[in-house]
Design a protein around this motif. Structure first.
Motif, short mmCIF file in Angstrom:
data_model
loop_
_atom_site.label_atom_id
_atom_site.label_comp_id
_atom_site.label_asym_id
_atom_site.label_seq_id
_atom_site.Cartn_x
_atom_site.Cartn_y
_atom_site.Cartn_z
N GLY A 100 0.86 -1.32 0.03
CA GLY A 100 -0.09 0.11 0.04
C GLY A 100 0.79 1.19 -0.14
O GLY A 100 1.93 1.09 -0.07
N ALA A 101 0.18 2.37 0.08
CA ALA A 101 0.94 3.64 -0.12
C ALA A 101 -0.06 4.68 0.86
O ALA A 101 -1.14 4.51 1.27
CB ALA A 101 0.84 4.22 -1.35
N LEU A 103 -1.53 8.54 1.19
CA LEU A 103 -1.76 9.69 0.25
C LEU A 103 -2.19 10.78 1.64
O LEU A 103 -2.51 10.51 2.72
CB LEU A 103 -2.82 9.45 -0.22
N TYR A 148 -3.79 3.35 1.42
CA TYR A 148 -4.57 3.16 -0.08
C TYR A 148 -3.87 1.95 -0.48
O TYR A 148 -2.86 1.90 -0.55
CB TYR A 148 -4.60 4.58 -0.96
N PRO A 150 -4.94 -0.92 -4.20
CA PRO A 150 -6.09 -1.07 -5.07
C PRO A 150 -6.83 -2.06 -4.63
O PRO A 150 -6.65 -2.95 -3.41
CB PRO A 150 -5.26 -1.42 -6.17
N GLN A 153 -6.06 -5.70 -4.09
CA GLN A 153 -5.12 -5.94 -3.06
C GLN A 153 -5.47 -5.96 -1.80
O GLN A 153 -4.98 -6.53 -0.75
CB GLN A 153 -3.86 -5.01 -3.21
N ASN B 63 5.54 6.63 -7.69
CA ASN B 63 5.13 5.59 -7.04
C ASN B 63 3.88 4.64 -7.79
O ASN B 63 2.79 5.26 -7.74
CB ASN B 63 4.54 5.84 -5.47
N LEU B 65 1.90 2.53 -7.56
CA LEU B 65 0.78 2.11 -7.03
C LEU B 65 -0.19 3.35 -7.15
O LEU B 65 -1.41 3.05 -7.19
CB LEU B 65 1.13 1.78 -5.72
N ILE B 66 0.29 4.47 -7.02
CA ILE B 66 -0.95 5.56 -6.69
C ILE B 66 -0.75 6.60 -7.93
O ILE B 66 -1.48 7.62 -7.82
CB ILE B 66 -0.73 6.18 -5.33
#
Lengths: 224, 81
Positions: A100-101, A103, A148, A150, A153, B63, B65-66
């Motif tokens: 993940g990330a 944001l 976050y 997707p 995932q 990145n 992913l985003i």
């Protein structure tokens, strides 16, 4: 023999002293310098909060190139216990050690308040002493905490029991998907969360619930 | 040596609160009708080997992913006089 914690300090880290104090409450604790490719044989690695490298480019994006991170990666891959808090979580996500990330908060505001975290798994070294469903009250303070992944995932994380904590209903401070406040890797030894357990270890400051994570790690036999 | 410009923006489907805030502010200045505002980053750089740009984006500048990225190659760097 008490567990030895190592707390990594990067340029721009600001929560390492609180993290050291929290670790020292349950074991031995020492600082690790980001420029040294040396974990000093500690049993548990903590990557604390702050603004490593000034949050340049993206939060956590540059810290993962520090020499210490190569060692953290090897340690994690060998099964060692790693806890990333706030910026530490962002760094572990950028390093690919966690999925993940993170944001910017949906509100675009810096959030600073206590939140209730509902424990979603007890299989990690940092939640082994907490019951699933148990609520911990822990402060959150961040501007980029919106977790976050997707959708596909996210389903994997749910199926693999990789969600560590969720914000209690109605308390999601940042717009995180599925109210996720923290996750772990598939093996469960690498853990990251946005709220700050190290700031909740003294009754004077309102909550001692954060201590539970450090106590759990202090009891877990070192895997490496 | 090549000059390049890399445009990085949030992936479609990822909420961009900065873009939304700007979109809401534009009508206050009398500019109606602006929609789908997205805010990203621009990275300009000179590279010895433009073939590296894609990996640079995948591994650091963006990145994946985003974020989506677009690489634009500019005129060659003028050689030093």
């Amino acid at each position: 023999m008490s567990v030895r914690f190592g707390v990594v300090r990067f340029p721009g880290t600001c929560d390492e002293i609180d993290a050291l104090r929290a670790c020292a409450a349950v074991g031995d604790a020492e600082l690790l310098w980001h420029g040294d490719a040396d974990l000093k044989d500690v049993d548990v690695v903590v990557i604390p909060g702050g603004f490593s490298y000034g949050d340049y480019l993206r939060v956590g994006a540059l810290a993962r190139f520090s020499p210490v991170m190569g060692e953290v990666t090897k340690f994690a891959e060998a099964g060692g216990s790693v806890l990333g808090i706030c910026n530490g979580f962002q760094i572990l996500a950028e390093a690919g050690l966690l999925p993940g990330a993170l944001l910017p908060n949906l509100s675009l505001r810096f959030v600073c308040k206590e939140v209730d975290l509902v424990t979603a798994t007890a299989r990690t070294p940092f939640t082994s002493g907490v019951a699933v469903g148990e609520t911990l009250r822990i402060p959150a303070k961040h501007r980029c905490g919106r977790y976050y992944v997707p959708d596909a995932q996210l389903a994997e994380l749910q199926a693999n029991d990789q969600i560590l904590f969720r914000y209690a209903e109605g308390q999601n401070p940042n717009g995180s998907i599925d109210d996720i406040a923290g996750v772990c890797n598939e093996a469960g030894n690498v853990v990251g969360l946005m709220p700050h357990p190290e700031h909740a270890v003294d009754a004077l400051l309102g909550s001692i619930d954060g201590l539970r994570l450090f106590e759990s790690a202090g009891r877990t036999p070192a895997a490496v | 040596m090549a000059r390049a410009r890399v445009l990085i923006r949030p992936k479609t489907g990822i909420l961009d609160p900065q873009g939304e805030a700007v979109e809401r502010a534009l009508p206050a200045l009398g500019f109606g009708g602006a929609t789908d505002v997205r805010i990203g980053r621009l990275v300009e750089l000179e590279v010895d080997d433009a073939a590296h740009l894609d990996q640079m984006c995948e591994r650091l500048l963006a990145n994946p992913l985003i974020e989506d990225y677009e690489i634009e190659l500019l005129d060659p760097v003028p050689s030093a006089a």
